[in-house]
Design a protein around this motif. Structure first.
Motif, PDB file in Angstrom:
ATOM      1  N   ILE A 402      54.289  42.114  64.390  1.00  0.00           N
ATOM      2  CA  ILE A 402      54.305  43.357  63.082  1.00  0.00           C
ATOM      3  C   ILE A 402      54.287  44.868  63.975  1.00  0.00           C
ATOM      4  O   ILE A 402      53.860  44.449  65.304  1.00  0.00           O
ATOM      5  N   PRO A 403      54.812  45.793  63.628  1.00  0.00           N
ATOM      6  CA  PRO A 403      55.060  47.319  64.141  1.00  0.00           C
ATOM      7  C   PRO A 403      54.090  47.396  65.064  1.00  0.00           C
ATOM      8  O   PRO A 403      52.548  47.351  64.695  1.00  0.00           O
ATOM      9  N   MET A 404      54.275  47.439  66.178  1.00  0.00           N
ATOM     10  CA  MET A 404      53.235  48.636  66.943  1.00  0.00           C
ATOM     11  C   MET A 404      52.892  48.919  66.516  1.00  0.00           C
ATOM     12  O   MET A 404      51.341  49.273  67.350  1.00  0.00           O
ATOM     13  N   GLU A 405      53.280  50.548  66.412  1.00  0.00           N
ATOM     14  CA  GLU A 405      52.305  51.679  65.811  1.00  0.00           C
ATOM     15  C   GLU A 405      50.916  50.999  64.253  1.00  0.00           C
ATOM     16  O   GLU A 405      50.187  51.796  64.040  1.00  0.00           O
ATOM     17  N   GLU A 406      51.968  50.083  63.850  1.00  0.00           N
ATOM     18  CA  GLU A 406      50.425  49.466  62.616  1.00  0.00           C
ATOM     19  C   GLU A 406      49.670  48.699  63.015  1.00  0.00           C
ATOM     20  O   GLU A 406      48.391  48.836  62.423  1.00  0.00           O
ATOM     21  N   ILE A 407      50.152  48.198  64.674  1.00  0.00           N
ATOM     22  CA  ILE A 407      48.695  47.650  64.979  1.00  0.00           C
ATOM     23  C   ILE A 407      47.958  48.367  65.342  1.00  0.00           C
ATOM     24  O   ILE A 407      46.764  48.143  65.757  1.00  0.00           O
TER      25      ILE A 407
END
Length: 744
Positions: A402-407
């Motif tokens: 999933i998107p790194m920024e979300e992680i």
């Protein structure tokens, strides 16, 4: 016996042995204490002694073994601490160069989709400004990185398989760079063991010492043109970064990474790909002749060192903390020291990697892989309100990144004000479709599902509503259930609108719920409204919900939160309109119960929130089990109470089915209950229904009160019916079954 600097003596303890095979050697211990030793003379004519490690799995060249006592020659090693502030970032602009592998649109911004046909689930990319999921991406996402917590993790099957998967070939050509371990062969053998056993072609680039550095042309061929995987060893990261910068290897690795080569490694070979890392490079024994240093220094001297934060290559914009679950020889836990660094510099995002885990990065997306089924990666972030550091483990069950920024935001709680006291909203009336039957009374519609579908038609028949309510989200990946959704849509490849409000718009849930539809090649859009700043305009939202889709799919999660948000922004009324126009309304868990007049929910469960992983990390087992199911109102398309996960037990220890019976008997307004097992679905077409089993075992259940006895009666719905049956007949099933038993 030592008379000049070129002499070597190999000494063998009583309970040890020296194994010599050809030109290779290793020590063997008979009691895990005894070993072999190298005796030599240093430049000052002093005798030095170094024990040989006895835990090697394979022998190394004898000539190298005889020189293990000698220190590395690089001048910077004499005062390594002077280089701590060196800037090694060469890939800070990589994010701008990343190419998407898949895309999916949202009203305000594009979010990530995925395609499981590419490299066996290998790559997921970042979003662009297109409106659809591309099922056959033309370009792979880069960089592709696998960063493991320690070198032995590179022998663990799940991590090795992920590296091979990303390489897009079963036997990738692998280039090993052991600079951080001073090009020692024992580390080469450890790191490459799994790949050698597979039969991979392996080359090795030694640049720790100046006299082994190849020419610029040869190094370019080795690093950029030849490999499909570059694997960097653990060891002294600061030394490795300095050497790579000196010989230009850092820029070659950047070019190779942007060409699609998998960049991987462990410990130092993991942290080097980040913008910064937490390192033990200043540890006194973190050097080439480690065994000699251990033999010469006292225990106190070996413990007298500090971790440091240093710059790294910059492919991933975060600080890496390898060995996250370990304690250093200085007695300090890696995690706690990293937390202190984060408090001093809150601008740094932190990802900790447990020793037996790896972080996998593909383009702008990431996921955690566990090598042993327990270890994982962790996200640490500061809370602006309190100044404290909060953390969350990254789930290891994700099938796609999933998107790194979300992680990096996983520990952060959702911002909706109602979440602070969600129990106050339990009695809210969310019903907007109770007049549905009256509005449809004038329409003459068929009462069974149409088997023949017209590819040019957007509906299977004029009958509405069309609902498929699955007991769990995994039901959305089971073919019998998905087939019914497609059948009701009236087209072979329905346009699917995903609404993930109940799961706080998390991409991992989007990927789980839409996987089957993405694999089919369906066009998919995503509507994120859990947070106010992602809500589209009224015009855009109407176009997305009412005009565009054939199917509306709602995620599982916190139903009460979803219903509150939908009511606040008017999405509930748009979904009603969409349902009346023949759109298929479907979902699992919360996405199933929302279509009924009421539902049995675990919305008050303490970890049923956006930052579930952080809550699980912080609360005790007793606190996590201290909650109750509750009955809440829902949208009202089906006049009954839905009980998803009917055959499951909650974390409070109570069976869903048993608690639903209590509610049925205690609340006279609850006249009928539909229980939906995990892996089953309740299908509704107008006033007719049927149960669909996703696994051949699960089904739906009808529970009604027995007016004669005051008890609850239940009956399972048959899953082998070829045609739907009237809903009113379904509610008679328990009584019919009871009468049949009485007759017998």
């Amino acid at each position: 016996l030592l008379r000049h600097p070129h002499q070597r003596i190999l000494a063998i303890d009583n309970l040890a042995a020296l194994l010599l095979t050809g030109h290779h050697s290793m020590a063997i211990s008979g009691d895990v204490n005894s070993t072999c030793h190298i005796l030599a003379m240093d430049d000052s004519q002093n005798t030095i002694s170094m024990p040989l490690p006895w835990n090697w799995m394979e022998p190394i060249p004898t000539l190298e073994l005889l020189e293990l006592h000698a220190p590395a020659k690089a001048p910077h090693l004499e005062s390594l601490e002077d280089f701590v502030d060196t800037d090694f970032v060469i890939a800070g602009n990589v994010a701008e160069m990343m190419m998407p592998s898949t895309t999916v649109s949202n009203a305000n911004s594009c979010r990530d989709g995925g395609d499981d046909d590419v490299a066996d689930d290998a790559a997921i990319g970042t979003g662009t400004d297109t409106d659809t999921v591309e099922t056959q991406p033309a370009t792979e996402a880069v960089p592709k990185i696998v960063a493991a917590g320690r070198m032995k993790a590179l022998q663990m099957k799940p991590i090795v398989e992920k590296i091979i998967q990303l390489s897009n070939t079963p036997l990738p050509k692998l280039l090993y760079i052991g600079t951080a371990s001073f090009d020692r062969t024992d580390k080469f053998l450890m790191c490459t063991q799994a790949f050698r056993e597979l039969g991979c072609e392996i080359r090795r680039l030694d640049v720790s010492e100046e006299d082994t550095v190849p020419s610029a042309e040869e190094m370019r061929e080795m690093v950029v043109e030849w490999p499909e995987v570059i694997l960097c060893s653990g060891g002294n990261t600061l030394h490795a970064l300095l050497r790579w910068k000196e010989v230009g290897l850092d820029l070659l690795m950047k070019e190779s990474g942007l060409n699609g080569t998998v960049l991987c490694g462990a410990s130092a070979g993991a942290g080097c790909w980040f913008s910064s890392l937490h390192t033990d490079s200043l540890r006194p024994d973190n050097t080439k002749n480690r065994e000699h240093v251990l033999n010469e220094l006292t225990e106190k001297e070996l413990q007298d060192w500090d971790y440091a934060k240093i710059s790294a290559l910059g492919f991933i914009d975060a600080m890496c903390v390898p060995h996250f679950d370990a304690t250093g020889t200085n007695g300090a836990k890696r995690a706690e020291d990293a937390e202190q660094i984060l408090l001093e510099d809150p601008s740094t995002s932190v990802i900790g990697v447990d020793e037996n885990a790896a972080l996998v990065v593909v383009g702008g997306d990431a996921m955690a892989v566990s090598g042993d089924g327990k270890a994982t990666c962790h996200v640490m972030m500061p809370l602006e309100e309190t100044g404290e550091v909060i953390s969350a483990p990254i789930p290891t069950h994700w099938e796609e990144p999933i998107p790194m920024e979300e992680i990096l935001e996983l520990p952060a709680p959702a911002s909706a004000p109602h979440l602070e006291s969600l129990e106050k909203y339990v009695d809210t009336d969310f019903v907007i479709a109770d007049d549905f039957a009256q509005e449809l009374a004038s329409s003459e519609a068929a009462t069974s599902c149409c088997d023949e579908r017209d590819a040019d038609s957007s509906t299977a028949s004029a009958v509405v509503p069309k609902i498929v309510a699955s007991g769990n989200e995994r039901g959305m990946q089971l073919k019998p259930i998905v087939d019914k959704i497609v059948e009701l849509s009236g087209v072979d490849l329905p346009k699917v609108l995903y609404i993930g409000t109940a799961s706080f718009d998390r991409t991992d849930k989007f990927l789980m719920n839409t996987k089957m539809f993405r694999e089919m090649g369906c066009e998919i859009r995503r509507l994120d409204v859990s947070e106010q700043d992602t809500v589209p305009s009224a015009e855009d939202m109407r176009e997305m919900v009412v005009e565009w889709p054939h199917v509306i799919l709602c995620s599982g999660g916190n139903t009460l939160h979803a219903l509150i948000r939908w009511k606040e922004i008017g999405l509930d009324m748009l979904m009603k309109e969409a349902g009346m126009e023949g759109k298929v309304l479907c979902g699992g868990s919360a996405g199933a119960g929302c279509w009924f007049s009421s539902l049995h929910t675990d919305s008050l469960r303490p970890d049923n929130t956006k930052n579930k992983e952080h809550v699980l990390n912080e609360l005790s087992e007793e606190e996590l089990s201290d909650w109750n199911y509750t009955k809440i109102s829902a949208l009202g398309f089906i006049d009954a109470m839905c009980v998803p996960h009917y055959n499951a037990r909650g974390t409070n220890g109570e069976m869903r089915s048993e608690h639903a019976e209590k509610i049925l008997l205690e609340d006279p307004s609850t006249t009928m209950v539909i229980g939906v097992d995990n892996n089953a679905a309740f299908m509704v077409l107008g006033n007719d229904v049927m149960a669909v089993s996703g696994d051949g075992k699960a089904t739906c259940h009808v529970i009604v009160p027995d007016e004669r006895t005051g008890e609850a009666m239940s009956a399972p719905l048959p899953t082998d019916l070829e045609e739907l049956i009237p809903l009113e007949d379904v509610f008679k099933l328990p009584l019919s079954e009871a009468n049949s038993v009485a007759s017998d």
